[in-house]
Motif scaffolding. Structure first.
Motif, PDB file in Angstrom:
ATOM      1  N   GLY A 112       0.954  -1.264   0.170  1.00 38.37           N
ATOM      2  CA  GLY A 112      -0.064   0.125   0.026  1.00 38.37           C
ATOM      3  C   GLY A 112       0.767   1.317   0.078  1.00 38.37           C
ATOM      4  O   GLY A 112       0.072   2.198  -0.081  1.00 38.37           O
ATOM      5  N   TYR A 163      -5.306  -3.533   6.052  1.00 39.41           N
ATOM      6  CA  TYR A 163      -6.138  -2.402   5.596  1.00 39.41           C
ATOM      7  C   TYR A 163      -6.253  -1.064   6.780  1.00 39.41           C
ATOM      8  O   TYR A 163      -6.006  -0.136   6.667  1.00 39.41           O
ATOM      9  CB  TYR A 163      -7.475  -2.790   5.229  1.00 39.41           C
ATOM     10  CG  TYR A 163      -7.542  -2.707   3.764  1.00 39.41           C
ATOM     11  CD1 TYR A 163      -7.558  -1.622   2.896  1.00 39.41           C
ATOM     12  CD2 TYR A 163      -7.136  -3.823   2.937  1.00 39.41           C
ATOM     13  CE1 TYR A 163      -7.781  -1.650   1.444  1.00 39.41           C
ATOM     14  CE2 TYR A 163      -7.482  -4.075   1.508  1.00 39.41           C
ATOM     15  CZ  TYR A 163      -7.492  -3.003   0.994  1.00 39.41           C
ATOM     16  OH  TYR A 163      -7.651  -2.941  -0.581  1.00 39.41           O
ATOM     17  N   ILE A 191      -4.788   2.547   6.440  1.00 41.99           N
ATOM     18  CA  ILE A 191      -5.757   3.753   6.938  1.00 41.99           C
ATOM     19  C   ILE A 191      -5.053   4.535   8.232  1.00 41.99           C
ATOM     20  O   ILE A 191      -5.111   5.763   8.033  1.00 41.99           O
ATOM     21  CB  ILE A 191      -7.102   3.337   7.257  1.00 41.99           C
ATOM     22  CG1 ILE A 191      -7.644   2.891   5.947  1.00 41.99           C
ATOM     23  CG2 ILE A 191      -8.007   4.574   7.587  1.00 41.99           C
ATOM     24  CD1 ILE A 191      -9.134   1.974   6.178  1.00 41.99           C
ATOM     25  N   TYR A 202      -5.244  14.902   3.310  1.00 38.82           N
ATOM     26  CA  TYR A 202      -6.705  14.102   3.507  1.00 38.82           C
ATOM     27  C   TYR A 202      -7.788  14.923   3.817  1.00 38.82           C
ATOM     28  O   TYR A 202      -8.864  15.155   2.978  1.00 38.82           O
ATOM     29  CB  TYR A 202      -6.617  12.965   4.551  1.00 38.82           C
ATOM     30  CG  TYR A 202      -7.862  12.297   4.729  1.00 38.82           C
ATOM     31  CD1 TYR A 202      -8.649  11.510   4.010  1.00 38.82           C
ATOM     32  CD2 TYR A 202      -8.618  12.765   6.062  1.00 38.82           C
ATOM     33  CE1 TYR A 202      -9.633  11.035   4.257  1.00 38.82           C
ATOM     34  CE2 TYR A 202      -9.678  12.096   6.264  1.00 38.82           C
ATOM     35  CZ  TYR A 202     -10.285  11.382   5.554  1.00 38.82           C
ATOM     36  OH  TYR A 202     -11.580  10.564   5.745  1.00 38.82           O
ATOM     37  N   SER A 225      -5.842   4.445  -6.048  1.00 42.31           N
ATOM     38  CA  SER A 225      -6.434   4.599  -4.696  1.00 42.31           C
ATOM     39  C   SER A 225      -7.869   4.128  -4.697  1.00 42.31           C
ATOM     40  O   SER A 225      -8.421   3.587  -3.635  1.00 42.31           O
ATOM     41  CB  SER A 225      -6.329   5.934  -4.195  1.00 42.31           C
ATOM     42  OG  SER A 225      -4.779   6.460  -4.057  1.00 42.31           O
ATOM     43  N   TYR A 273      -8.858   1.368  -2.125  1.00 42.56           N
ATOM     44  CA  TYR A 273      -9.951   1.597  -1.224  1.00 42.56           C
ATOM     45  C   TYR A 273     -11.051   1.471  -1.376  1.00 42.56           C
ATOM     46  O   TYR A 273     -12.132   1.207  -0.321  1.00 42.56           O
ATOM     47  CB  TYR A 273      -9.462   3.093  -0.628  1.00 42.56           C
ATOM     48  CG  TYR A 273      -8.145   3.096   0.203  1.00 42.56           C
ATOM     49  CD1 TYR A 273      -7.882   2.759   1.300  1.00 42.56           C
ATOM     50  CD2 TYR A 273      -6.915   3.510  -0.641  1.00 42.56           C
ATOM     51  CE1 TYR A 273      -6.551   2.679   1.843  1.00 42.56           C
ATOM     52  CE2 TYR A 273      -5.660   3.648  -0.122  1.00 42.56           C
ATOM     53  CZ  TYR A 273      -5.479   3.252   1.278  1.00 42.56           C
ATOM     54  OH  TYR A 273      -4.297   3.228   1.868  1.00 42.56           O
ATOM     55  N   GLY A 289     -11.503  -1.943  -0.479  1.00 38.78           N
ATOM     56  CA  GLY A 289     -11.493  -2.019   0.985  1.00 38.78           C
ATOM     57  C   GLY A 289     -12.703  -1.743   1.533  1.00 38.78           C
ATOM     58  O   GLY A 289     -13.220  -2.372   2.534  1.00 38.78           O
ATOM     59  N   ALA A 290     -13.543  -0.727   1.228  1.00 36.13           N
ATOM     60  CA  ALA A 290     -15.011  -0.579   1.669  1.00 36.13           C
ATOM     61  C   ALA A 290     -15.770  -1.932   1.615  1.00 36.13           C
ATOM     62  O   ALA A 290     -16.589  -2.050   2.560  1.00 36.13           O
ATOM     63  CB  ALA A 290     -15.378   0.627   0.709  1.00 36.13           C
ATOM     64  N   SER A 342     -15.325   0.915   6.793  1.00 36.47           N
ATOM     65  CA  SER A 342     -15.802   1.184   5.254  1.00 36.47           C
ATOM     66  C   SER A 342     -16.057   2.590   4.949  1.00 36.47           C
ATOM     67  O   SER A 342     -15.671   3.011   3.792  1.00 36.47           O
ATOM     68  CB  SER A 342     -17.097   0.209   5.177  1.00 36.47           C
ATOM     69  OG  SER A 342     -17.381   0.161   3.959  1.00 36.47           O
ATOM     70  N   CYS A 382     -12.625   3.927   4.209  1.00 35.17           N
ATOM     71  CA  CYS A 382     -12.183   3.790   2.587  1.00 35.17           C
ATOM     72  C   CYS A 382     -12.993   4.562   1.709  1.00 35.17           C
ATOM     73  O   CYS A 382     -12.259   5.176   0.762  1.00 35.17           O
ATOM     74  CB  CYS A 382     -12.472   2.356   2.582  1.00 35.17           C
ATOM     75  SG  CYS A 382     -11.312   1.251   3.498  1.00 35.17           S
ATOM     76  N   ILE A 416     -11.508   8.204   1.394  1.00 41.68           N
ATOM     77  CA  ILE A 416     -10.493   8.114   0.823  1.00 41.68           C
ATOM     78  C   ILE A 416     -10.587   8.157  -0.555  1.00 41.68           C
ATOM     79  O   ILE A 416      -9.870   8.918  -1.566  1.00 41.68           O
ATOM     80  CB  ILE A 416      -9.395   7.108   1.282  1.00 41.68           C
ATOM     81  CG1 ILE A 416      -9.061   7.334   2.772  1.00 41.68           C
ATOM     82  CG2 ILE A 416      -8.234   7.057   0.091  1.00 41.68           C
ATOM     83  CD1 ILE A 416      -8.028   6.096   3.261  1.00 41.68           C
ATOM     84  N   VAL A 417     -11.617   7.295  -1.208  1.00 42.92           N
ATOM     85  CA  VAL A 417     -11.921   7.377  -2.693  1.00 42.92           C
ATOM     86  C   VAL A 417     -12.477   8.575  -3.045  1.00 42.92           C
ATOM     87  O   VAL A 417     -12.197   9.111  -4.125  1.00 42.92           O
ATOM     88  CB  VAL A 417     -13.020   6.174  -2.830  1.00 42.92           C
ATOM     89  CG1 VAL A 417     -13.363   6.354  -4.470  1.00 42.92           C
ATOM     90  CG2 VAL A 417     -12.329   4.856  -2.749  1.00 42.92           C
TER      91      VAL A 417
END
Length: 420
Positions: free
Chosen positions: A21, A118, A122, A133, A160, A164, A167-168, A191, A194, A197-198
């Motif tokens: 990652g 994950y 995060i 962020y 990403s 991510y 990952g959600a 979730s 994630c 981040i998307v």
């Protein structure tokens, strides 16, 4: 001793996912990526040494993907491309390692390792890039630069979205599967992080893929789900409509900014960021040479430094690297596996959340791969998970060895629900 080997194997797997990652700029990038691959191979090697690996017949997915990469390696060797030949060999070794890990009885432990890795990623993002962020997820726009897109741990915003966004789904799977309320709430929080981040990365292809995946999930639950599931679906839809009605203006403004819809280069007037031009060039290149059409160029031999432009689609990239026949077969492996997993998740009349979300993860990566070339990869956390899922869901159930060792696995893909 065997228990210790399995413990260390899971730690190596977690480190492989975590290290994968990080995208460090400069000459260290390749070293970090190769380090993640080496950790993955080490995890498989120790799992094999520990014993207990189920001896199952080679699945159709393993045979097709393995043959495709072996063929691509041979093509690259004949073309005199040693780098592509080496990449093909590496993919074959990773595939063999994934086949070993997919045959471990502790599928729940492996899923938990991915979730914990994950969580570590995060936490690292929030600890090392809090200002970036927050600025990105708020939709900050800089003059003459445009929307500030977040690159978590140096990862490209498009990648990403895959990592991510997947990952959600991974955490939402655990939210549905675990019976413990505090685990459900924590998984739901992860979730949501994630997804944030998307959004911060403005990864529109992944957001679209998640939306289409969600639409398929809604249709399947409405069609084959239990009365309780359909009722939850209706209540959720009503709640979303209420929020949308109350905050319609604010939501529309935020989405316009975070999706960069007014941008002259990424907006609605830009022609999908020029992707249709790139796709047309890629298709023309595939059909320009009969030999290339059937054989491809070899693994990682269709990059912009080779063909002069980026191929922003996994399906065109597969055709260029493996040839049209093997490219179609690889794509069909994903499609058929996803369809079978989703169908079998309702086989007992009650939705199996682990199997259902496993199928949806494959659906997500299939949709996302229309716009990016990450369908078959090993250099990021979610692609490693997808590879394991693809192989695991195609394994036949093990045969009981005796009356003292009853069959513990059900049909294909019915692996144990992950624990906390």
């Amino acid at each position: 001793m065997n228990a210790l080997l399995r413990f260390v194997s899971l730690w190596l797997l977690g480190l492989a996912v975590y290290v994968g990652g990080w995208y460090i700029e400069g000459p260290a990038f390749q070293a970090v990526q190769m380090g993640a691959v080496a950790l993955f191979l080490g995890a498989a090697g120790l799992a094999l040494m520990a014993g207990g690996t189920r001896r199952l017949e080679l699945s159709a997915a393993e045979a097709i993907v393995g043959a495709a990469f072996l063929f691509a390696m041979l093509v690259a060797f004949i073309r005199g491309n040693p780098m592509s030949t080496a990449y093909g060999a590496m993919f074959l070794v990773v595939l063999a390692s994934a086949a070993v890990l997919a045959r471990q009885d502790a599928a729940a432990s492996i899923d938990a390792v991915f979730r914990r890795a994950y969580i570590a990623l995060i936490a690292s993002v929030l600890a090392t890039q809090p200002a970036e962020y927050l600025a990105s997820v708020a939709g900050t726009v800089e003059y003459s630069v445009g929307l500030v897109r977040f690159a978590p741990l140096g990862m490209h915003p498009n990648l990403s979205g895959l990592v991510y966004g997947g990952g959600a789904l991974l955490f939402f799977q655990h939210c549905l599967a675990t019976p413990r309320l505090h685990h459900k709430l924590f998984a739901l929080l992860m979730s949501g992080l994630c997804l944030s981040i998307v959004l911060a990365a403005s990864a529109r292809a992944s957001l679209l893929a998640l939306g289409l995946t969600g639409a398929i999930a809604v249709v399947l639950i409405a069609w084959r789900g239990s009365r309780r599931a359909r009722m939850a679906l209706v209540l959720g839809a009503i709640a979303l409509l209420v929020v949308a009605a109350v905050k319609a203006g604010a939501i529309a403004d935020y989405l316009t900014v975070i999706l960069d819809l007014d941008s002259p280069t990424r907006g609605t007037e830009s022609g999908a960021t020029g992707r249709e031009v790139i796709w047309r060039e890629g298709v023309l290149l595939v059909f320009s040479d009969p030999l290339l059409f059937f054989t491809g160029r070899g693994v990682r031999a269709a990059g912009p430094e080779v063909i002069g432009f980026p191929v922003e689609s996994s399906y065109i990239n597969l055709a260029l690297e493996h040839g049209v026949v093997f490219g179609l077969l690889i794509a069909l492996c994903f499609v058929v596996t996803a369809w079978r997993a989703l169908a079998r998740s309702f086989a007992t009349g009650v939705m199996d959340p682990v199997l259902f979300l496993s199928g949806l993860m494959l659906v997500f990566v299939l949709f996302q791969s229309v716009f990016n070339r990450y369908l078959v990869a090993v250099g990021n956390p979610f692609s490693l998970l997808v590879l394991l899922l693809l192989l695991r869901l195609n394994l036949s159930p093990p045969r009981p060895r005796s009356a003292h060792f009853p069959l513990t696995s059900a049909a294909v893909g019915h692996h144990a629900a992950p624990q906390a």
